[in-house]
Design an enzyme around this catalytic site. Structure first.
Site, PDB file in Angstrom:
ATOM      1  N   CYS A 270       0.801  -1.232   0.000  1.00  0.00           N
ATOM      2  CA  CYS A 270       0.000   0.000   0.000  1.00  0.00           C
ATOM      3  C   CYS A 270       0.835   1.284   0.000  1.00  0.00           C
ATOM      4  CB  CYS A 270      -0.932   0.000   1.210  1.00  0.00           C
ATOM      5  SG  CYS A 270      -2.121  -1.344   1.156  1.00  0.00           S
TER       6      CYS A 270
HETATM    7  N1  LIG Z   1      -2.755  -5.813   2.005  1.00  0.00           N
HETATM    8  C1  LIG Z   1      -3.185  -4.735   2.615  1.00  0.00           C
HETATM    9  O1  LIG Z   1      -2.781  -4.424   3.723  1.00  0.00           O
HETATM   10  C2  LIG Z   1      -4.220  -3.829   1.977  1.00  0.00           C
HETATM   11  C3  LIG Z   1      -4.883  -2.900   2.793  1.00  0.00           C
HETATM   12  C4  LIG Z   1      -5.814  -2.058   2.220  1.00  0.00           C
HETATM   13  C5  LIG Z   1      -6.054  -2.121   0.844  1.00  0.00           C
HETATM   14  N2  LIG Z   1      -5.378  -3.014   0.067  1.00  0.00           N
HETATM   15  C6  LIG Z   1      -5.697  -3.042  -1.364  1.00  0.00           C
HETATM   16  O2  LIG Z   1      -6.567  -4.148  -1.600  1.00  0.00           O
HETATM   17  C7  LIG Z   1      -6.288  -4.723  -2.883  1.00  0.00           C
HETATM   18  C8  LIG Z   1      -5.959  -6.200  -2.710  1.00  0.00           C
HETATM   19  O3  LIG Z   1      -4.764  -6.325  -1.959  1.00  0.00           O
HETATM   20  P1  LIG Z   1      -4.331  -7.665  -1.219  1.00  0.00           P
HETATM   21  O4  LIG Z   1      -3.222  -7.289  -0.311  1.00  0.00           O
HETATM   22  O5  LIG Z   1      -5.521  -8.363  -0.678  1.00  0.00           O
HETATM   23  O6  LIG Z   1      -3.757  -8.498  -2.449  1.00  0.00           O
HETATM   24  P2  LIG Z   1      -3.382 -10.061  -2.440  1.00  0.00           P
HETATM   25  O7  LIG Z   1      -2.342 -10.226  -3.483  1.00  0.00           O
HETATM   26  O8  LIG Z   1      -3.126 -10.514  -1.043  1.00  0.00           O
HETATM   27  O9  LIG Z   1      -4.718 -10.765  -2.905  1.00  0.00           O
HETATM   28  C9  LIG Z   1      -5.282 -10.592  -4.160  1.00  0.00           C
HETATM   29  C10 LIG Z   1      -5.883 -11.908  -4.613  1.00  0.00           C
HETATM   30  O10 LIG Z   1      -6.567 -11.661  -5.847  1.00  0.00           O
HETATM   31  C11 LIG Z   1      -6.359 -12.794  -6.675  1.00  0.00           C
HETATM   32  N3  LIG Z   1      -6.683 -12.378  -8.053  1.00  0.00           N
HETATM   33  C12 LIG Z   1      -5.940 -11.634  -8.902  1.00  0.00           C
HETATM   34  N4  LIG Z   1      -6.627 -11.424 -10.048  1.00  0.00           N
HETATM   35  C13 LIG Z   1      -7.825 -12.036  -9.909  1.00  0.00           C
HETATM   36  C14 LIG Z   1      -8.970 -12.193 -10.744  1.00  0.00           C
HETATM   37  N5  LIG Z   1      -9.037 -11.628 -11.953  1.00  0.00           N
HETATM   38  N6  LIG Z   1     -10.001 -12.908 -10.289  1.00  0.00           N
HETATM   39  C15 LIG Z   1      -9.965 -13.483  -9.056  1.00  0.00           C
HETATM   40  N7  LIG Z   1      -8.912 -13.383  -8.211  1.00  0.00           N
HETATM   41  C16 LIG Z   1      -7.850 -12.655  -8.640  1.00  0.00           C
HETATM   42  C17 LIG Z   1      -4.936 -13.205  -6.422  1.00  0.00           C
HETATM   43  O11 LIG Z   1      -4.700 -14.542  -6.805  1.00  0.00           O
HETATM   44  C18 LIG Z   1      -4.855 -12.995  -4.895  1.00  0.00           C
HETATM   45  O12 LIG Z   1      -5.203 -14.161  -4.186  1.00  0.00           O
HETATM   46  C19 LIG Z   1      -5.166  -3.895  -3.474  1.00  0.00           C
HETATM   47  O13 LIG Z   1      -5.699  -2.888  -4.263  1.00  0.00           O
HETATM   48  C20 LIG Z   1      -4.505  -3.284  -2.253  1.00  0.00           C
HETATM   49  O14 LIG Z   1      -3.849  -2.065  -2.561  1.00  0.00           O
HETATM   50  C21 LIG Z   1      -4.482  -3.885   0.614  1.00  0.00           C
END
Ligand SMILES: NC(=O)c1ccc[n+]([C@@H]2O[C@H](COP(=O)([O-])OP(=O)(O)OC[C@H]3O[C@@H](n4cnc5c(N)ncnc54)[C@H](O)[C@@H]3O)[C@@H](O)[C@H]2O)c1
Length: 430
Positions: A270
């Site tokens: 992030c």
């Molecule tokens: N990790 C954090 O602390 C956090 C906090 C707030 C916001 N975010 C935001 O949330 C979003 C997700 O982040 P995250 O950390 O959960 O990512 P992550 O990589 O942990 O998880 C994303 C998941 O989406 C899956 N994926 C990718 N493309 C896909 C598709 N087309 N269909 C289905 N599944 C798909 C991946 O395989 C993965 O399991 C990002 O935009 C991030 O910036 C993350």
């Protein structure tokens, strides 16, 4: 029964796309609120884990997953045809940067391509992935409207930023207020009603664009303040002042000050990335955002500064980085988590490896590091600390025995103030 009634009676079938750090805890909260939830994932191994009742995310316990799998309230699938049966779909896919440091929207577009052919009237689609202001209206809406259905008239569309803080036991998906902004007031109402069922407080805003900007303000605020305090740390070094003592004393002011701490750089999915989504968008509109770029510049320089500190610590033993045994404590991007994405520790390790150091590391959350030329497994702390020419604390996991480290290490570079209060010429502090 219309969507609002389905939501209120918890009869809505809830879909979550992307079951990572954000999507899995969100799906769990929807289940706890009483909804039947289907998770859509491209990673078949994750789908198998969920359906077998096992967790791969630190904030969700195996116990919770077993319970939900047994009750059949949470299911995961790679079959996106089932999206057609969902009443609501929350999109939680990654939003990284391209090599050129522009937003990489490929995952969001991938999810939209899955939804569009299955979109039906009455559904609610909510984007949760962090992204630049305008994404919901300028990218998501037109892509979904290629289906022939109109957002705001035939289906509901909103943005609701995810604010989860992995590893934070006090604030979790359930008690972090949820900001919601739809592309019409009715879209906002529907999204607010859905999230209101599973989080303690919903904060509706007037548009999806405002909701997108809220998240970027929050993360830019962190990045800029960390940049400021990192620069202050460098300044204090020149002025021979202990920056940690300064921050602690300043934090005694009960208003108008919020403590941020210096460190080896920014990490995670992030804070190092999201502000650059904002600066990219601002620049596309002819506005040059100077704070964001300046903070990124200062924060990205920190791994090199840590290298300088290691170099001086070794020089005091008449050694150079080349061929010295350097042991890293903590490689995850922050304490208490296993996530190494963008971790500054990895950046420091790559720099050290490039200079010919004999590297090892310990991290109870990260059993191995395989990144470009780095190929290491976590070593037991007790043995490694005494053998190293220099021990470098890059992530201050609560699991490390710092008293042992202070006593056993020949030389320590502490980038996290883990050695606070410990005297000794052998400790070099950031
Ligand atoms: N990790 C954090 O602390 C956090 C906090 C707030 C916001 N975010 C935001 O949330 C979003 C997700 O982040 P995250 O950390 O959960 O990512 P992550 O990589 O942990 O998880 C994303 C998941 O989406 C899956 N994926 C990718 N493309 C896909 C598709 N087309 N269909 C289905 N599944 C798909 C991946 O395989 C993965 O399991 C990002 O935009 C991030 O910036 C993350």
């Amino acid at each position: 029964m219309d969507l609002m009634e389905r939501i209120e009676k918890k009869r809505a079938r809830v879909g979550v796309i992307g079951l990572g750090y954000v999507g899995l805890p969100l799906g769990v909260e929807f289940c706890r609120a009483g909804f039947a939830v289907t998770g859509f994932e491209v990673d078949a191994r994750r789908v198998d884990e969920i359906n077998a009742g096992r967790s791969y995310i630190g904030d969700v316990s195996d116990y919770t997953m077993r319970e939900l799998a047994a009750s059949k309230r949470l299911r995961a699938t790679t079959n996106f045809d089932e999206l057609a049966q969902m009443d609501t779909i929350s999109i939680c896919v990654p939003t990284p940067l391209r090599k050129t440091r522009d937003p990489d929207m490929a995952f969001i577009i991938g999810a939209l391509d899955q939804i569009r052919p299955r979109l039906r009237a009455g559904q609610l689609i909510v984007l949760e992935s962090t992204t630049y202001p305008g994404t919901t209206e300028e990218l998501v809406q037109p892509k979904l409207e290629e289906s022939g259905l109109k957002a705001g008239r035939d289906f509901f569309l909103a943005f609701s930023p995810e604010r989860v803080d992995p590893g934070n036991a006090t604030y979790t998906t359930r008690n972090i207020p949820k900001v919601v902004g739809g592309i019409t007031p009715r879209c906002t109402e529907h999204a607010a009603a859905l999230y209101g069922q599973c989080v303690e407080r919903v904060v509706p805003v007037s548009t999806s664009r405002v909701a997108e900007m809220v998240k970027l303000l929050e993360n830019t605020f962190r990045s800029v303040n960390i940049g400021l305090v990192n620069e202050l740390a460098l300044m204090c070094h020149h002025l021979d002042v202990d920056v940690w003592e300064v921050i602690e004393a300043a934090a005694s002011k009960p208003f108008g000050f919020m403590a941020f701490y210096p460190g080896p750089g920014l990490g995670g999915h992030c804070i190092p990335i999201d502000p650059l989504y904002l600066s990219w968008k601002a620049r596309a509109h002819g506005f040059e955002p100077r704070f964001i770029e300046l903070a990124a510049h200062v924060n990205e320089r920190m791994p090199e500064y840590i290298l300088e500190l290691i170099n001086s610590a070794l020089n005091r033993q008449s050694k150079s980085i080349r061929n010295s045994r350097i042991h890293i404590l903590g490689v995850a991007y922050k304490r208490g988590v296993s996530d190494c994405r963008e971790s500054p520790a990895i950046a420091v390790m790559k720099l050290l490896q490039g200079r010919g150091a004999k590297l090892s590391y310990s991290d109870p959350y990260v059993p191995e590091v395989k990144e470009e030329a780095l190929d290491l497994v976590s070593a037991p702390v007790r043995d490694a600390v005494g053998e190293a020419d220099c021990v470098v604390i890059l992530t201050d996991h609560g699991d490390f025995d710092y008293a042992h480290v202070a006593g056993a290490a020949r030389s320590i570079v502490d980038a996290r103030n883990a050695m606070r209060g410990v005297p000794g010429e052998h400790i070099t502090r950031l």
